[in-house]
Design a protein around this motif. Structure first.
Motif, PDB file in Angstrom:
ATOM      1  N   TRP A 177     126.499  65.020 -32.888  1.00 24.11           N
ATOM      2  CA  TRP A 177     125.307  65.082 -33.721  1.00 24.11           C
ATOM      3  C   TRP A 177     125.542  64.116 -34.871  1.00 24.11           C
ATOM      4  O   TRP A 177     126.597  64.162 -35.523  1.00 24.11           O
ATOM      5  CB  TRP A 177     125.073  66.502 -34.235  1.00 24.11           C
ATOM      6  N   ASP A 222     123.952  61.622 -38.330  1.00 16.26           N
ATOM      7  CA  ASP A 222     122.928  61.494 -39.363  1.00 16.26           C
ATOM      8  C   ASP A 222     122.835  60.024 -39.765  1.00 16.26           C
ATOM      9  O   ASP A 222     123.449  59.168 -39.131  1.00 16.26           O
ATOM     10  CB  ASP A 222     123.219  62.420 -40.553  1.00 16.26           C
ATOM     11  N   SER A 223     122.105  59.730 -40.821  1.00 17.06           N
ATOM     12  CA  SER A 223     121.845  58.345 -41.187  1.00 17.06           C
ATOM     13  C   SER A 223     123.078  57.604 -41.701  1.00 17.06           C
ATOM     14  O   SER A 223     123.044  56.386 -41.843  1.00 17.06           O
ATOM     15  CB  SER A 223     120.729  58.280 -42.237  1.00 17.06           C
ATOM     16  N   THR A 224     124.182  58.314 -41.953  1.00 15.78           N
ATOM     17  CA  THR A 224     125.406  57.656 -42.412  1.00 15.78           C
ATOM     18  C   THR A 224     126.317  57.264 -41.246  1.00 15.78           C
ATOM     19  O   THR A 224     127.391  56.721 -41.472  1.00 15.78           O
ATOM     20  CB  THR A 224     126.191  58.573 -43.377  1.00 15.78           C
ATOM     21  N   LEU A 260     117.468  55.567 -35.385  1.00 11.39           N
ATOM     22  CA  LEU A 260     118.080  56.215 -36.549  1.00 11.39           C
ATOM     23  C   LEU A 260     117.331  55.853 -37.830  1.00 11.39           C
ATOM     24  O   LEU A 260     117.027  56.729 -38.648  1.00 11.39           O
ATOM     25  CB  LEU A 260     119.554  55.805 -36.651  1.00 11.39           C
ATOM     26  N   LYS A 306     115.192  58.442 -40.292  1.00  6.05           N
ATOM     27  CA  LYS A 306     115.480  58.511 -41.728  1.00  6.05           C
ATOM     28  C   LYS A 306     114.209  58.235 -42.537  1.00  6.05           C
ATOM     29  O   LYS A 306     113.889  58.961 -43.482  1.00  6.05           O
ATOM     30  CB  LYS A 306     116.584  57.508 -42.078  1.00  6.05           C
ATOM     31  N   ILE A 341     115.947  63.167 -40.673  1.00  5.60           N
ATOM     32  CA  ILE A 341     117.394  63.314 -40.828  1.00  5.60           C
ATOM     33  C   ILE A 341     117.758  62.888 -42.237  1.00  5.60           C
ATOM     34  O   ILE A 341     116.960  62.220 -42.918  1.00  5.60           O
ATOM     35  CB  ILE A 341     118.202  62.476 -39.806  1.00  5.60           C
ATOM     36  N   ASN A 342     118.964  63.260 -42.671  1.00 10.38           N
ATOM     37  CA  ASN A 342     119.378  62.863 -44.030  1.00 10.38           C
ATOM     38  C   ASN A 342     119.820  61.423 -44.054  1.00 10.38           C
ATOM     39  O   ASN A 342     120.049  60.804 -43.079  1.00 10.38           O
ATOM     40  CB  ASN A 342     120.476  63.785 -44.547  1.00 10.38           C
TER      41      ASN A 342
END
Length: 108
Positions: free
Chosen positions: A80, A82-84, A98, A102, A107-108
């Motif tokens: 899973w 996230d944006s990082t 992605l 965002k 998503i964060n």
């Protein structure tokens, strides 16, 4: 085979998730998220890949799927993100998706 049929088949084959059973309640549904197109990774210049993306609604049903998804023998890794997430590990279409998630606050 339609996109929806391919979605159901691929989720079953690659993630061991039977979407019809998971979202078979009247309040849950599968909806098209978007279509993303870019140069295909590792292919000759001009070879394009088009990804049709879907999501499960409502978000509660989406979170329920997290516990059910597991990789099949065809999948090397499942994570899973996230944006990082390290963009060097993504394809061009992966980065596009992605960024879109965002931008839309999904998503964060």
């Amino acid at each position: 085979e339609t996109d929806a049929e391919a979605l159901l088949r691929e989720c079953q084959e690659e993630l061991a998730v039977h979407l019809i059973q998971c979202v078979g309640t009247p309040t849950a549904s599968i909806e098209q998220y978007g279509t993303f197109e870019a140069q295909a990774y590792g292919k000759p210049e001009g070879t394009m890949v088009r990804m049709s993306c879907y999501r499960v609604r409502p978000s509660e049903a989406e979170r329920e799927l997290e516990g059910l998804v597991r990789p099949s023998s065809e999948i090397e890794e499942l994570a899973w993100i996230d944006s990082t997430f390290d963009r060097d590990r993504l394809t061009v279409t992966g980065v596009m998706i992605l960024d879109d998630l965002k931008e839309k606050g999904l998503i964060n």
